[in-house]
Design a protein around this motif. Structure first.
Motif: not given
Length: 292
Positions: A78-86, A125-134
């Motif tokens: 969740l923190t990574v998502q916020k940092v990237l969004a900002e 988990h990591f593949i799921d997170q990658a597909l959500l982030l990028v």
């Protein structure tokens, strides 16, 4: 005492499958064909044909099918998502997401046939997170796996590299033979970099009996080095508090008609395509082209 007895219970609305990975597809399809809503633990299944059978069963029975991707609610993610969004580090071009330890996989997870291999635990988990982030599509996949020492069967180390159409590289490393570990997250952006040690504390707190008592070690807070108004700035970032219980609150709300499903099987089916490509890449020693 048997699955048949459970499925015969008319007052059972939801079946949760938390069994070895190689049993997920068959058990899920049986439960779905009995008219039950189903949550299956990650990894959803071992390959694309199993995933398609699960989706077909869901569609013909018109029930809920979801996958327990609880680490979408990890504080670090969740923190990574916020940092990237900002935009704190600018446009990211390299992600490294890592789980390394020095211990043997336990029980059925140490067996390739039952678990799928070293990539099928944290890697789910990591593949799921990658597909959500990028943003963009996954253009190609490469995967190298080592089979050493007491981890030989399921794999002692795996490194997966996803190449996205947006010129982003996403490296995933998992392993059981590392006495010194890497940061959990390393992200390089055009303006700055993000680094984070340690994983979300919810699991440790849950094992102690109180997930609500989860507290992050202050020494494991994320750090950012970035450029602000032409000056280099070092920032320490408190993690957003994670909340795994949000997953089952969503399931309850969906079954009660109050919400849309947060983790759909169709989303996770995309990750299974990555697993299939990784298996091909490891088997043939090649980079596999995909359009995901």
């Amino acid at each position: 005492t048997t699955l048949d007895e459970l499925l015969a219970c008319g007052n059972v609305d939801l079946v949760v499958i938390a069994t070895p990975h190689d049993t997920h597809a068959a058990l899920a399809c049986r439960a779905i064909d009995a008219g039950k809503n189903v949550v299956v633990d990650k990894v959803m299944c071992l390959n694309g044909s199993q995933a398609d059978a699960m989706l077909s069963a869901r569609d013909r029975n018109r029930v809920l099918l979801s996958v327990f991707q609880n680490r979408r609610w990890d504080g670090d993610f969740l923190t990574v998502q916020k940092v990237l969004a900002e935009g704190l580090i600018g446009s990211p071009y390299l992600f490294e997401l890592t789980s390394l330890r020095f211990r043997a996989a336990r029980g059925w997870r140490s067996t390739a046939n039952a678990s799928g291999g070293v990539l099928f635990d944290w890697g789910a988990h990591f593949i799921d997170q990658a597909l959500l982030l990028v943003p963009g599509t996954v253009d190609s996949v490469s995967y190298d796996v080592q089979h050493r020492s007491w981890c030989a069967d399921a794999g002692s180390y795996g490194r997966l590299l996803l190449r996205f159409s947006t010129d982003v590289l996403f490296s995933i490393e998992v392993g059981y033979l590392a006495q010194i570990v890497k940061p959990h997250w390393l992200i390089l952006g055009e303006r700055g970099s993000f680094i984070k040690h340690g994983v979300d504390p919810q699991e440790a707190a849950l094992l102690r009996g109180n997930i609500d008592a989860a507290t992050e070690d202050p020494n494991e807070r994320a750090r950012i080095r970035t450029e602000i108004s032409g000056l280099t700035a070092d920032l320490v970032v408190d993690s957003i508090r994670g909340d795994w219980t949000a997953y089952y609150r969503n399931i309850a709300d969906v079954l009660a008609g109050r919400a849309e499903l947060a983790v759909t099987a169709d989303q996770v089916r995309r990750a299974i395509r990555v697993f299939d490509a990784a298996a091909q890449a490891a088997r043939n020693g090649e980079t596999v082209r995909v359009r995901l």
